[in-house]
Design a protein around this motif. Structure first.
Motif, PDB file in Angstrom:
ATOM      1  N   LYS A  38       0.841  -1.211   0.000  1.00 53.64           N
ATOM      2  CA  LYS A  38       0.000   0.000   0.000  1.00 53.64           C
ATOM      3  C   LYS A  38       0.872   1.257   0.000  1.00 53.64           C
ATOM      4  N   ILE A  39       1.862   1.265   0.867  1.00 53.24           N
ATOM      5  CA  ILE A  39       2.729   2.451   1.016  1.00 53.24           C
ATOM      6  C   ILE A  39       3.525   2.681  -0.266  1.00 53.24           C
ATOM      7  N   ALA A  40       4.081   1.594  -0.826  1.00 51.25           N
ATOM      8  CA  ALA A  40       4.878   1.728  -2.057  1.00 51.25           C
ATOM      9  C   ALA A  40       4.015   2.240  -3.207  1.00 51.25           C
ATOM     10  N   ARG A  41       2.785   1.764  -3.296  1.00 51.24           N
ATOM     11  CA  ARG A  41       1.884   2.222  -4.368  1.00 51.24           C
ATOM     12  C   ARG A  41       1.535   3.688  -4.175  1.00 51.24           C
ATOM     13  N   HIS A  42       1.274   4.051  -2.957  1.00 56.05           N
ATOM     14  CA  HIS A  42       0.900   5.434  -2.663  1.00 56.05           C
ATOM     15  C   HIS A  42       2.052   6.373  -2.991  1.00 56.05           C
ATOM     16  N   TYR A  43       3.249   5.988  -2.601  1.00 58.02           N
ATOM     17  CA  TYR A  43       4.442   6.817  -2.799  1.00 58.02           C
ATOM     18  C   TYR A  43       4.777   6.984  -4.280  1.00 58.02           C
ATOM     19  N   THR A  44       4.711   5.873  -5.028  1.00 58.06           N
ATOM     20  CA  THR A  44       5.147   5.918  -6.433  1.00 58.06           C
ATOM     21  C   THR A  44       4.013   6.327  -7.366  1.00 58.06           C
ATOM     22  N   GLY A  45       2.777   6.170  -6.941  1.00 58.44           N
ATOM     23  CA  GLY A  45       1.650   6.367  -7.859  1.00 58.44           C
ATOM     24  C   GLY A  45       1.594   5.284  -8.927  1.00 58.44           C
ATOM     25  N   ARG A  46       2.300   4.162  -8.694  1.00 54.91           N
ATOM     26  CA  ARG A  46       2.305   3.041  -9.641  1.00 54.91           C
ATOM     27  C   ARG A  46       1.585   1.856  -9.002  1.00 54.91           C
ATOM     28  N   GLN A  47       1.262   0.841  -9.818  1.00 54.47           N
ATOM     29  CA  GLN A  47       0.464  -0.269  -9.294  1.00 54.47           C
ATOM     30  C   GLN A  47       1.155  -1.628  -9.247  1.00 54.47           C
ATOM     31  N   ALA A  48       2.037  -1.888 -10.199  1.00 56.32           N
ATOM     32  CA  ALA A  48       2.538  -3.265 -10.337  1.00 56.32           C
ATOM     33  C   ALA A  48       3.465  -3.655  -9.187  1.00 56.32           C
ATOM     34  N   VAL A  49       3.384  -4.936  -8.816  1.00 52.03           N
ATOM     35  CA  VAL A  49       4.237  -5.490  -7.770  1.00 52.03           C
ATOM     36  C   VAL A  49       4.925  -6.720  -8.356  1.00 52.03           C
ATOM     37  N   VAL A  50       6.242  -6.769  -8.256  1.00 54.16           N
ATOM     38  CA  VAL A  50       6.988  -7.915  -8.772  1.00 54.16           C
ATOM     39  C   VAL A  50       7.411  -8.801  -7.604  1.00 54.16           C
ATOM     40  N   VAL A  51       7.079 -10.076  -7.712  1.00 54.97           N
ATOM     41  CA  VAL A  51       7.457 -11.078  -6.713  1.00 54.97           C
ATOM     42  C   VAL A  51       8.150 -12.240  -7.431  1.00 54.97           C
ATOM     43  N   PHE A  52       8.501 -13.279  -6.706  1.00 57.11           N
ATOM     44  CA  PHE A  52       9.376 -14.297  -7.274  1.00 57.11           C
ATOM     45  C   PHE A  52       8.804 -15.711  -7.181  1.00 57.11           C
ATOM     46  N   ASP A  53       9.320 -16.573  -8.020  1.00 54.14           N
ATOM     47  CA  ASP A  53       9.028 -17.997  -7.914  1.00 54.14           C
ATOM     48  C   ASP A  53       9.397 -18.450  -6.496  1.00 54.14           C
ATOM     49  N   HIS A  54       8.624 -19.344  -5.936  1.00 53.27           N
ATOM     50  CA  HIS A  54       8.861 -19.934  -4.603  1.00 53.27           C
ATOM     51  C   HIS A  54       8.620 -18.964  -3.447  1.00 53.27           C
ATOM     52  N   ALA A  55       8.123 -17.756  -3.751  1.00 54.49           N
ATOM     53  CA  ALA A  55       7.931 -16.762  -2.686  1.00 54.49           C
ATOM     54  C   ALA A  55       6.787 -17.163  -1.768  1.00 54.49           C
ATOM     55  N   TYR A  56       6.892 -16.739  -0.501  1.00 58.25           N
ATOM     56  CA  TYR A  56       5.770 -16.839   0.436  1.00 58.25           C
ATOM     57  C   TYR A  56       5.623 -15.493   1.122  1.00 58.25           C
ATOM     58  N   HIS A  57       4.414 -14.926   1.052  1.00 57.03           N
ATOM     59  CA  HIS A  57       4.195 -13.637   1.711  1.00 57.03           C
ATOM     60  C   HIS A  57       2.937 -13.615   2.569  1.00 57.03           C
ATOM     61  N   GLY A  58       2.153 -14.706   2.618  1.00 56.92           N
ATOM     62  CA  GLY A  58       1.003 -14.724   3.511  1.00 56.92           C
ATOM     63  C   GLY A  58      -0.230 -15.344   2.891  1.00 56.92           C
ATOM     64  N   ARG A  59      -1.335 -15.261   3.645  1.00 57.27           N
ATOM     65  CA  ARG A  59      -2.576 -15.956   3.273  1.00 57.27           C
ATOM     66  C   ARG A  59      -3.757 -15.006   3.081  1.00 57.27           C
ATOM     67  N   THR A  60      -3.551 -13.682   3.160  1.00 58.06           N
ATOM     68  CA  THR A  60      -4.641 -12.742   2.860  1.00 58.06           C
ATOM     69  C   THR A  60      -4.763 -12.626   1.345  1.00 58.06           C
ATOM     70  N   ASN A  61      -5.771 -11.898   0.870  1.00 57.00           N
ATOM     71  CA  ASN A  61      -5.994 -11.953  -0.578  1.00 57.00           C
ATOM     72  C   ASN A  61      -4.811 -11.423  -1.382  1.00 57.00           C
ATOM     73  N   LEU A  62      -4.299 -10.243  -1.032  1.00 54.22           N
ATOM     74  CA  LEU A  62      -3.150  -9.723  -1.785  1.00 54.22           C
ATOM     75  C   LEU A  62      -1.932 -10.630  -1.599  1.00 54.22           C
ATOM     76  N   THR A  63      -1.698 -11.082  -0.367  1.00 53.38           N
ATOM     77  CA  THR A  63      -0.480 -11.876  -0.151  1.00 53.38           C
ATOM     78  C   THR A  63      -0.603 -13.295  -0.720  1.00 53.38           C
ATOM     79  N   MET A  64      -1.830 -13.815  -0.863  1.00 52.62           N
ATOM     80  CA  MET A  64      -1.981 -15.084  -1.596  1.00 52.62           C
ATOM     81  C   MET A  64      -1.547 -14.894  -3.048  1.00 52.62           C
ATOM     82  N   ALA A  65      -1.928 -13.747  -3.604  1.00 52.33           N
ATOM     83  CA  ALA A  65      -1.521 -13.470  -4.988  1.00 52.33           C
ATOM     84  C   ALA A  65      -0.004 -13.404  -5.085  1.00 52.33           C
ATOM     85  N   MET A  66       0.640 -12.930  -4.025  1.00 52.14           N
ATOM     86  CA  MET A  66       2.096 -12.772  -4.035  1.00 52.14           C
ATOM     87  C   MET A  66       2.821 -14.079  -3.719  1.00 52.14           C
TER      88      MET A  66
END
Ligand code: PLZ
Length: 451
Positions: free
Chosen positions: A143-171
């Motif tokens: 949220k903070i990075a999007r707000h600061y940059t005014g950009r939307q895309a988020v790059v993550v990696f193969d094998h990544a784990y960031h959580g179980r909420t909706n956005l973090t499931m996507a990540m």
């Protein structure tokens, strides 16, 4: 460290003692009750019901004392019920338990933020915000990075784990069990290949450079650099298999992000707070992320998480734009201050390095003997072995679960991880004694011998 030390919790005998089969009759009874009351979607690595824990052991309802190589998934680095955590929490809980920081603030929250600003990589001006869980911290960092940059895309990696909420499931990369049937997922998340030395097609020596080429090429062709708000990466991947990126990879990625005005976010939730032998895994190569997410080890077992980063990025968000009822709860903050005090006083980064120095040579010797071990890797007290069909790099998940089960039966709690479930990972509390650590490794050795 003395086997009588109470630094890592109550004065429990620091020994393995198995008096019933695992799980024992009382645990089995509770498990039966659990089947009728708790949702099936929650599973257990080892269904022994715990009554006490401290130092390097877990004690269960049947009186078994097990060696702990899991720390509740890298949480109880200072041990369970560490002295300084208990005393600060006890004092706080008797004073007041909650006001909500957004309603009426309190000092503990500010102190934890000051500590985070001081301890995380880089000496620049920083700000922090506190949350309840790792996933919530990652969501807020985005949220903070999007707000600061005014950009939307988020790059993550193969094998990544960031959580179980909706956005973090996507990540998060792995479908089963984390994502299967839970979509649709949040948009504007793009996945890049991970620099995974053991599995890099061109070999480990080429991995850093080739991976950076592939990733930056992919971002250019598929997303557009000027569309990317953030690159989010675990400096050592956790759930995805304890993947240690090759030297030069993280600094290269951070430089690339800076060049393109992309916020570089290190997810230190599993690797941070002394686990890898430094305060943060990024410190190893002097990488200074724009934002850092923390949780797990931060508060000695109480739920707390943080986002820390450059003041201009953090403060780009309008007042009221961040928050939550419980984030930075006063009791959790007291626990964090006790945990940080313990890490400092006991020099737990050094203790983590010593754990690695004991474990790595023994695991490498095992790998010489048992070709099912394809790779031994990790840093400090974040160590793993990856199991394969001998002579290949084909993952052998069945072997990993067999070895884990044999360890459990013998009274050693180990966890598995990895996209293919073929990695045995070791995350002992940093206050575990050398004797227990070596005894745990003996059990592991017997489990491989029996495989
Ligand atoms: N980022 C790097 O490791 C949590 C997950 C266990 P929460 N890892 C353990 C499970 O199966 O749910 C984790 C992590 C990294 C984010 C998270 C998420 O942290 O506190 O579980 O939300």
């Amino acid at each position: 460290m003395s086997t009588e030390s109470t630094v890592g919790g109550p004065a429990l005998p620091q020994r393995r003692n198995i008096v019933t089969e695992i799980p024992g009759p009382v645990s089995r009874e509770l498990l039966e009750r659990r089947q009728h009351s708790v949702a099936r979607g929650l599973s257990h690595v080892l269904p022994v019901f715990v009554t006490a824990a401290g130092g390097g052991v877990l004690v269960d309802v049947d009186g078994n004392s097990l060696i702990d190589f899991g720390s509740g998934i890298a949480v109880t680095s200072v041990g369970n019920s560490a002295e300084a955590v208990v005393s600060r929490v006890t004092e706080q809980v008797a004073q007041f338990t909650h006001t909500c920081f957004m309603v009426a603030p309190y000092q503990g929250y500010v102190e934890v933020c000051e500590e985070l600003n001081r301890l995380t990589p880089g000496t620049h001006e920083k700000r922090s915000a506190l949350f309840n869980s790792g996933a919530e911290a990652v969501e807020n960092a985005v949220k903070i990075a999007r707000h600061y940059t005014g950009r939307q895309a988020v790059v993550v990696f193969d094998h990544a784990y960031h959580g179980r909420t909706n956005l973090t499931m996507a990540m998060t990369a792995k479908n089963m069990p984390y994502k299967d049937g839970f979509g649709p997922f949040a948009g504007e998340v793009y996945r890049a290949p991970m620099a995974y030395p053991f599995r890099w097609p061109g070999g480990p020596a080429q991995c850093a450079k080739e991976a950076l080429d592939v990733i930056t090429g992919m971002i250019h062709a598929q997303v557009g650099e000027e569309r990317v708000a953030a690159i989010v990466i675990e400096p050592i991947l956790g759930e995805g298999g304890f993947i240690v990126p090759p030297d030069g990879f993280l600094p290269g990625l951070a430089d690339y992000a800076r060049e393109h005005g992309i916020v570089f976010i290190a997810d230190e939730i599993q690797a941070g707070f002394c686990r890898t032998g430094d305060w943060f895994a990024c410190d190893h190569e002097g990488v200074v992320p724009d934002l850092v997410t923390t949780a797990k080890g931060i508060a000695g077992g109480l739920p707390l998480a943080g986002v820390t980063g450059r003041a201009e990025i953090m403060d780009s968000v309008h007042p009221g734009g961040l928050g939550g009822t419980y984030g930075g709860n006063p009791v959790a903050c007291a626990a964090a201050l006790g945990a940080i005090e313990t890490m400092t006083k006991e020099d737990l980064p050094a203790r983590a390095r010593r754990i690695g120095d004991i474990m790595l040579p023994r695991l490498r010797a095992l790998a010489e003997k048992y070709p099912v071990i394809g790779d031994v890797r990790g840093r400090g007290a974040m160590i793993a072995v990856e199991l394969v069909k001998p002579g290949t790099i084909d993952p052998d998940g069945a072997a990993a679960s067999k070895v884990a089960k044999a360890c459990h039966a013998a009274g050693l709690l180990v966890l598995t991880c990895g996209t293919y479930g073929n990695v045995l990972r070791f995350l002992p509390p940093l206050v575990i004694g050398d004797d227990l650590l070596n005894e745990g490794l003996d059990i592991l050795e017997s489990a491989f011998a029996a495989l």
